[in-house]
Design an enzyme around this catalytic site. Structure first.
Site, mmCIF file in Angstrom:
data_model
loop_
_atom_site.group_PDB
_atom_site.id
_atom_site.type_symbol
_atom_site.label_atom_id
_atom_site.label_comp_id
_atom_site.label_asym_id
_atom_site.label_seq_id
_atom_site.Cartn_x
_atom_site.Cartn_y
_atom_site.Cartn_z
ATOM 1 N N GLY A 160 0.784 -1.238 0.000
ATOM 2 C CA GLY A 160 0.000 0.000 0.000
ATOM 3 C C GLY A 160 0.812 1.281 0.000
ATOM 4 O O GLY A 160 0.325 2.334 -0.406
ATOM 5 N N ASP B 148 -4.238 1.652 11.085
ATOM 6 C CA ASP B 148 -5.639 1.290 11.303
ATOM 7 C C ASP B 148 -5.757 0.684 12.707
ATOM 8 O O ASP B 148 -5.727 1.424 13.688
ATOM 9 C CB ASP B 148 -6.044 0.316 10.185
ATOM 10 C CG ASP B 148 -7.512 -0.028 10.181
ATOM 11 O OD1 ASP B 148 -8.338 0.858 10.417
ATOM 12 O OD2 ASP B 148 -7.845 -1.197 9.929
ATOM 13 N N PHE C 283 -13.688 3.033 5.152
ATOM 14 C CA PHE C 283 -12.760 2.267 4.327
ATOM 15 C C PHE C 283 -12.411 3.065 3.082
ATOM 16 O O PHE C 283 -13.276 3.442 2.307
ATOM 17 C CB PHE C 283 -13.338 0.905 3.957
ATOM 18 C CG PHE C 283 -12.271 -0.032 3.486
ATOM 19 C CD1 PHE C 283 -11.481 -0.704 4.403
ATOM 20 C CD2 PHE C 283 -12.020 -0.212 2.134
ATOM 21 C CE1 PHE C 283 -10.452 -1.541 3.983
ATOM 22 C CE2 PHE C 283 -11.004 -1.048 1.707
ATOM 23 C CZ PHE C 283 -10.224 -1.716 2.627
ATOM 24 N N ASP D 94 -5.853 -0.236 -1.309
ATOM 25 C CA ASP D 94 -6.683 -1.088 -2.157
ATOM 26 C C ASP D 94 -7.935 -1.582 -1.465
ATOM 27 O O ASP D 94 -8.065 -1.528 -0.239
ATOM 28 C CB ASP D 94 -5.882 -2.330 -2.574
ATOM 29 C CG ASP D 94 -5.732 -3.316 -1.421
ATOM 30 O OD1 ASP D 94 -5.210 -2.917 -0.367
ATOM 31 O OD2 ASP D 94 -6.180 -4.471 -1.559
ATOM 32 N N ARG E 226 -5.657 0.884 -6.345
ATOM 33 C CA ARG E 226 -4.391 1.438 -5.847
ATOM 34 C C ARG E 226 -3.882 2.567 -6.735
ATOM 35 O O ARG E 226 -3.128 3.427 -6.293
ATOM 36 C CB ARG E 226 -3.318 0.337 -5.804
ATOM 37 C CG ARG E 226 -3.557 -0.759 -4.785
ATOM 38 C CD ARG E 226 -2.274 -1.562 -4.610
ATOM 39 N NE ARG E 226 -2.462 -2.828 -3.942
ATOM 40 C CZ ARG E 226 -2.420 -3.003 -2.610
ATOM 41 N NH1 ARG E 226 -2.212 -1.974 -1.825
ATOM 42 N NH2 ARG E 226 -2.583 -4.187 -2.068
#
Ligand code: IMP
Ligand code: MG
Length: 182
Positions: free
Chosen positions: A45, A103, A154, A161, A167
């Site tokens: 990511g 997160d 989200f 992604d 992405r």
């Protein structure tokens, strides 16, 4: 479904992201002046943020990557495994972990402790995004540098992604629940 139909709103525009990445790189350039830091990117990511960031870092530096997998979505034990390790010897180096998003904190907590065991001269965390509302109370990890604090939604784009899609968006957008619940 067409490419962008699954997105509900743009949370951070390309311009906002670029301005903030430049700002962070300028600050870290000053703070690490002459220290020849190693930037360790956590794949996958981070790739877009990482490549923009290092091009604005204005001094000598080295780059490396690691990849960790957490058993998310299955019976989540919170366990992480390394699927790609760093290559540079980090002992006595000034290391900064670059991550896309903080997160629950599980994967960064794992990476931080893993890299700390390599006895770097210093170890800091730089994350583009932080969702503090999602942090697990028993995980005591915080970023030294944060691009944006975002709500508990989200998001995709700029490297992030949803099932390996999106992405390549140059901005960060919120995904419609029907996309990730599929
Ligand atoms: P943590 O271990 O729960 O902090 O998870 C960090 C990883 O989960 C990130 O590096 C992302 O790959 C993924 N992740 C967490 N939130 C999101 C999101 O909103 N969109 C996309 N990926 C996310
Ligand atoms: Mg990641």
């Amino acid at each position: 479904m067409e490419f962008k139909e699954g997105l509900s709103e743009i949370l951070l525009t390309e311009e906002q992201i670029q301005a903030r990445v430049r700002e962070m790189a300028a600050q870290i350039s000053e703070e690490y002046r002459g220290k020849d830091p190693v930037f360790v990117g956590v794949l996958r990511g981070v790739v877009v943020f990482f490549s923009d960031f290092i091009r604005h870092f204005d001094d000598f530096c080295q780059i490396d990557f690691m990849c960790v997998s957490s058993y998310r979505g299955t019976q989540s034990t919170g366990e992480c495994i390394i699927t790609k390790d760093v290559s540079i010897e980090l002992r006595n180096r000034h290391v900064i972990i670059l991550e896309d998003i903080l997160d629950t904190g599980k994967s960064l907590d794992f990476c931080y402790n893993y890299l700390l065991a390599k006895k770097p001269a210093s170890l800091k965390i730089c994350t583009l995004l932080d969702k503090p509302d999602r942090r697990k109370p028993w995980i005591d990890i915080k970023a030294d540098y944060t691009g944006f604090v975002i709500p508990d939604k989200f998001v995709v784009g700029y490297g992030l992604d949803c099932n390996e899609r999106y992405r390549n968006l140059p901005y960060v957008a919120v995904v419609k629940p029907e996309v990730y619940e599929k």
